[in-house]
Design an enzyme around this catalytic site. Structure first.
Site, PDB file in Angstrom:
ATOM      1  N   LYS A 270     -11.688  11.528 -57.432  1.00 49.16           N
ATOM      2  CA  LYS A 270     -10.266  11.773 -57.386  1.00 49.16           C
ATOM      3  C   LYS A 270      -9.798  10.324 -58.204  1.00 49.16           C
ATOM      4  CE  LYS A 270      -9.803  13.598 -52.788  1.00 49.16           C
ATOM      5  NZ  LYS A 270      -9.586  13.335 -51.344  1.00 49.16           N
TER       6      LYS A 270
ATOM      7  N   GLN B 124      -9.291   9.025 -46.691  1.00 53.30           N
ATOM      8  CA  GLN B 124     -10.294   9.999 -46.873  1.00 53.30           C
ATOM      9  C   GLN B 124     -10.711  10.477 -45.432  1.00 53.30           C
ATOM     10  OE1 GLN B 124     -11.231  11.781 -49.679  1.00 53.30           O
ATOM     11  NE2 GLN B 124     -12.413  12.874 -48.489  1.00 53.30           N
TER      12      GLN B 124
ATOM     13  N   ASP C 162      -1.444  13.829 -49.549  1.00 58.06           N
ATOM     14  CA  ASP C 162      -2.400  14.894 -49.175  1.00 58.06           C
ATOM     15  C   ASP C 162      -1.579  15.930 -48.337  1.00 58.06           C
ATOM     16  OD1 ASP C 162      -5.035  14.736 -49.712  1.00 58.06           O
ATOM     17  OD2 ASP C 162      -5.197  13.103 -48.152  1.00 58.06           O
TER      18      ASP C 162
END
Ligand code: NAP
Length: 293
Positions: free
Chosen positions: A52, A96, A119
């Site tokens: 990312k 994460q 997200d």
């Protein structure tokens, strides 16, 4: 049969994003900034986060990484999220997953400012998605929608069968494919571990989306002729055919299914590269205040 090339599509979208970032710089606007929180030293999580970061760099975004040991307390982590929530220079924040067992994942997700939740996991964004209101869509389903769009694949009135009902893939893509929109307007059936006659249901699919987490689960006899097959699964399995001793497989038995369908995403190079690109798109939307004005 046509291969849906996720790698090429992702590269195309990345160059579009990079162009937009250059234009933002030209007119004196701040470049998008994505912050990531990484807890512990799980190799897969480290690989995802560094991927990312690399992608951010490639398109001209700023990225910052907040790294903590696995024994960070939930209270400390909530403080970090709050600190980033209040940082006006950060547009998007991702935590994460998975998190260590002593941390309540839902509590952490709910603590993220929804306007920075790129997200798309915060209940407010999930709710907005369900109601077809502007929202950050979760990255993998959003990536799949973009593949339908870029390949001009018709979805209206189609029978769409989804294998899997996870919060990050199966459930959100089932909602998106049934929305009154394009891509969407499908008649959706969701299959899971308690589904009876799964093979028979799969054979009714004009569009089959496999997110089941079982290597090569979908075989040719489960697929209708000329169906569109989207393979979300990623499995690293031992192989004598490669130098590394490993190869990647999807949830679909590609060799036989590809002979029968009209479109198919390969693994690797299908849905995978689209996931990171979707996160970048959400971060760009956050910077441009397109979702939360
Ligand atoms: P998950 O959380 O493990 O969910 C799997 C789903 O499949 C569950 O709903 C489960 O049913 C169902 N299932 C499992 N075995 C089944 C069986 N034999 N028959 C019917 N249903 C079955 O998986 P996920 O996170 O959605 O991920 C799915 C796959 O996609 C994995 O291989 C993962 O690595 C991959 N993935 C790829 C990307 C990408 O960027 N390409 C992103 C995310 C995930 P129950 O609900 O009844 O347990």
């Amino acid at each position: 049969m046509k291969i849906i090339d996720g790698k090429a599509t992702a590269a195309e979208i990345k160059s579009e994003i990079a162009k937009e970032v250059a234009e933002m710089i030209d007119i004196g606007k701040d470049v998008p900034h994505l912050a990531a929180i990484l807890i512990g030293d799980d190799p897969a999580s480290q690989t995802y986060v560094s991927g990312k970061e690399k992608s951010c760099k490639k398109v001209g975004f700023i990225s910052s990484l907040y790294k903590f040991p696995a024994d960070i307390s939930e209270k400390e982590l909530l403080k970090v999220v709050d600190f980033i929530n209040k940082d006006d220079e950060v547009n998007g924040l991702i935590v994460q997953l998975p998190l260590p067992d002593h941390i309540n994942v839902n509590k952490i997700i709910e603590s993220i400012d929804p306007s920075k939740d790129v997200d798309g996991f915060h209940p407010l964004n999930v709710g907005k998605m369900v109601l077809n209101l502007p929202a950050y869509l979760p990255a993998t389903p959003y990536g799949i929608l973009q593949l339908f769009e870029r390949y001009n694949i018709e979805t209206v009135g189609k029978n769409c069968v989804i294998l899997g009902r996870s919060n990050i893939v199966g459930t959100p893509i089932s909602i998106l494919m049934s929305r009154k929109a394009y891509p969407g307007n499908c008649t959706v059936t969701v299959c899971h571990s308690k589904t009876k006659n799964l093979e028979k249901i799969c054979r009714t699919a004009d569009i089959l989306i496999a997110a089941i987490g079982s290597p090569e689960f979908v075989t040719a006899d489960m697929v209708k002729k000329d169906a569109v097959v989207i393979d979300v699964g990623i499995h690293r399995v031992k192989s004598k055919e490669t130098k590394s001793g490993y190869k990647l497989l999807g949830d679909v038995k590609f060799d036989e299914v590809s002979k029968k369908c009209s479109y198919i995403t390969p693994v690797p190079g299908g849905v995978g590269p689209m996931t990171i690109v979707s996160l970048l798109k959400n971060t760009l939307k956050a910077a441009k205040k397109e979702v939360y004005k």
